[in-house]
Design a protein around this motif. Structure first.
Motif, short mmCIF file in Angstrom:
data_model
loop_
_atom_site.label_atom_id
_atom_site.label_comp_id
_atom_site.label_asym_id
_atom_site.label_seq_id
_atom_site.Cartn_x
_atom_site.Cartn_y
_atom_site.Cartn_z
N LEU A 207 48.78 46.78 33.73
CA LEU A 207 48.57 47.72 32.63
C LEU A 207 48.22 49.10 33.19
CD1 LEU A 207 46.51 45.58 30.07
CD2 LEU A 207 48.86 46.41 29.79
N LYS A 208 47.32 49.12 34.17
CA LYS A 208 46.92 50.38 34.79
C LYS A 208 48.11 51.04 35.48
CE LYS A 208 43.61 52.34 38.09
NZ LYS A 208 42.50 52.05 39.03
N GLU A 209 48.92 50.22 36.19
CA GLU A 209 50.09 50.75 36.89
C GLU A 209 51.12 51.34 35.93
OE1 GLU A 209 50.88 50.78 40.45
OE2 GLU A 209 48.71 50.77 40.24
N ASN A 210 51.11 50.87 34.69
CA ASN A 210 52.07 51.34 33.70
C ASN A 210 51.48 52.39 32.75
OD1 ASN A 210 54.87 49.70 33.59
ND2 ASN A 210 53.25 48.38 34.43
N GLY A 211 50.32 52.92 33.11
CA GLY A 211 49.77 54.03 32.35
C GLY A 211 48.91 53.67 31.15
N TYR A 212 48.46 52.41 31.07
CA TYR A 212 47.59 51.99 29.97
C TYR A 212 46.15 51.83 30.48
CZ TYR A 212 52.02 50.62 27.77
OH TYR A 212 53.29 50.60 27.25
N GLU A 213 45.22 51.91 29.54
CA GLU A 213 43.84 51.56 29.86
C GLU A 213 43.65 50.10 29.47
OE1 GLU A 213 39.22 52.49 28.47
OE2 GLU A 213 40.85 53.81 27.80
N GLY A 214 43.32 49.26 30.43
CA GLY A 214 43.17 47.83 30.17
C GLY A 214 41.71 47.41 30.08
N ILE A 215 41.43 46.52 29.13
CA ILE A 215 40.09 45.95 28.97
C ILE A 215 40.26 44.44 28.93
CG2 ILE A 215 38.01 45.87 27.54
CD1 ILE A 215 39.07 48.47 26.24
N GLY A 216 39.42 43.71 29.64
CA GLY A 216 39.54 42.25 29.70
C GLY A 216 38.35 41.52 29.11
N ALA A 217 38.64 40.38 28.50
CA ALA A 217 37.59 39.49 27.99
C ALA A 217 37.98 38.07 28.37
CB ALA A 217 37.45 39.61 26.48
N GLU A 218 36.99 37.28 28.83
CA GLU A 218 37.29 35.93 29.32
C GLU A 218 37.06 34.84 28.30
OE1 GLU A 218 33.02 36.88 30.57
OE2 GLU A 218 34.96 37.92 30.48
N ASP A 219 36.56 35.20 27.11
CA ASP A 219 36.39 34.19 26.07
C ASP A 219 36.59 34.82 24.70
OD1 ASP A 219 33.72 34.96 24.81
OD2 ASP A 219 33.10 34.71 26.89
N GLY A 220 36.73 33.96 23.70
CA GLY A 220 37.05 34.44 22.37
C GLY A 220 35.97 35.27 21.71
N LEU A 221 34.72 34.90 21.92
CA LEU A 221 33.62 35.61 21.28
C LEU A 221 33.50 37.04 21.81
CD1 LEU A 221 30.92 32.78 21.16
CD2 LEU A 221 32.28 33.67 19.26
N LEU A 222 33.57 37.18 23.15
CA LEU A 222 33.54 38.52 23.74
C LEU A 222 34.77 39.31 23.33
CD1 LEU A 222 32.32 40.66 25.60
CD2 LEU A 222 33.46 39.51 27.53
N GLY A 223 35.90 38.63 23.29
CA GLY A 223 37.14 39.30 22.91
C GLY A 223 37.07 39.89 21.51
N LEU A 224 36.53 39.13 20.56
CA LEU A 224 36.40 39.62 19.19
C LEU A 224 35.43 40.79 19.13
CD1 LEU A 224 37.29 39.20 16.27
CD2 LEU A 224 35.40 37.58 15.99
N GLN A 225 34.36 40.70 19.89
CA GLN A 225 33.38 41.79 19.95
C GLN A 225 34.03 43.07 20.48
OE1 GLN A 225 29.80 40.91 22.21
NE2 GLN A 225 29.43 43.08 22.61
N LEU A 226 34.81 42.95 21.57
CA LEU A 226 35.47 44.12 22.15
C LEU A 226 36.55 44.68 21.22
CD1 LEU A 226 35.76 43.06 25.90
CD2 LEU A 226 34.19 44.72 24.89
N ALA A 227 37.20 43.80 20.47
CA ALA A 227 38.20 44.26 19.50
C ALA A 227 37.56 45.18 18.47
CB ALA A 227 38.86 43.08 18.82
N HIS A 228 36.31 44.88 18.09
CA HIS A 228 35.59 45.72 17.14
C HIS A 228 35.06 46.99 17.79
CE1 HIS A 228 34.84 41.83 14.72
NE2 HIS A 228 35.75 42.54 14.10
N GLU A 229 34.50 46.86 18.99
CA GLU A 229 33.82 47.99 19.63
C GLU A 229 34.79 48.98 20.27
OE1 GLU A 229 31.14 46.29 22.43
OE2 GLU A 229 29.72 45.59 20.91
N GLU A 230 35.84 48.48 20.90
CA GLU A 230 36.73 49.34 21.68
C GLU A 230 37.91 49.88 20.88
OE1 GLU A 230 36.23 50.40 24.67
OE2 GLU A 230 34.45 49.23 25.12
N ARG A 231 38.21 49.27 19.75
CA ARG A 231 39.32 49.68 18.88
C ARG A 231 40.61 49.90 19.69
NH1 ARG A 231 35.00 52.91 16.56
NH2 ARG A 231 35.79 54.79 17.49
#
Length: 224
Positions: A21-45
């Motif tokens: 993602l970084k190599e292709n010009g995107y900002e990437g954010i990772g989450a290793e589980d569903g609960l953190l992923g849902l939280q980041l979906a709300h916080e990081e938009r």
């Protein structure tokens, strides 16, 4: 720079995707589980979510379903080792925009990401805008915050809509006057400041570094 969230519990896949993602010009954010992923979906938009189905904490189907129930229109591509037709159908029925099965090639994944983002942007008719728990329904001329309808004046609505449509971009007071009030108001910058103050009060966002409207000293305002 467009922001992409990958919710994937397999670290090798997650790190490989984040690197590319970084190599292709995107900002990437990772989450290793569903609960953190849902939280980041709300916080990081994020601008797009890569969502594994089989996740610890909360599975991808539930995350997709919850985001869509909240009104989120963020594009979602499901990632899964499953390849049965029923799994693909379920993902799409819950609101996913696309589906790619593991193992997948990075070039194919990047092509899917670009296609979904392009389709999302071209299909967006701007009839509604979502910023966290703030929903701006342009067709109905209605703003909801956490599900509650806000009582905005016509100019307050137009000001909020203009800032949302230019999200991330600093809008000078003169630019806002031109777009919301018309060229005859150019120079009356205090008009903008007064309406921003009233709008912030109704949003519960009266801090100059607020959640919805930020003051950029010496320049103007922006929606982060």
């Amino acid at each position: 720079m467009q922001k992409i969230l990958i919710i994937e519990d397999e670290p090798n896949i997650r790190e490989l995707v984040l690197y590319n993602l970084k190599e292709n010009g995107y900002e990437g954010i990772g989450a290793e589980d569903g609960l953190l992923g849902l939280q980041l979906a709300h916080e990081e938009r994020p601008d797009l979510i890569l969502l594994d189905i089989m996740l610890p904490g909360k599975n991808g189907y539930d995350i997709c379903r919850e985001l869509r129930a909240e009104g989120s229109k963020t594009p979602i591509i499901m990632l899964t080792a499953k390849n049965e037709e029923i799994d693909k159908v379920l993902g799409l029925e819950f609101g996913a925009d696309d589906y790619i099965s593991k193992p997948f090639g990075i070039r194919e994944l990047m092509a899917r990401i670009k296609a979904v983002l392009r389709r999302y942007e071209s299909n967006s008719d701007k009839d509604s805008l979502m910023i966290g728990d703030l929903a701006i329904d342009i067709e109905r001329h209605e703003v909801r915050l956490g599900g509650k309808v806000l009582d905005l004046t016509l100019k307050e609505f137009d000001l909020l809509k203009t800032l949302a449509e230019n999200r991330g971009r600093v809008m000078t007071r003169d630019q806002l006057l031109d777009k919301v009030w018309g060229f005859e108001y150019i120079g009356e910058t205090r008009t903008v400041d007064v309406h921003v103050r009233y709008l912030r009060k109704k949003l519960g966002d009266e801090d100059n570094e607020g959640k919805y409207i930020q003051t950029i000293r010496g320049m103007g305002y922006k929606m982060p």
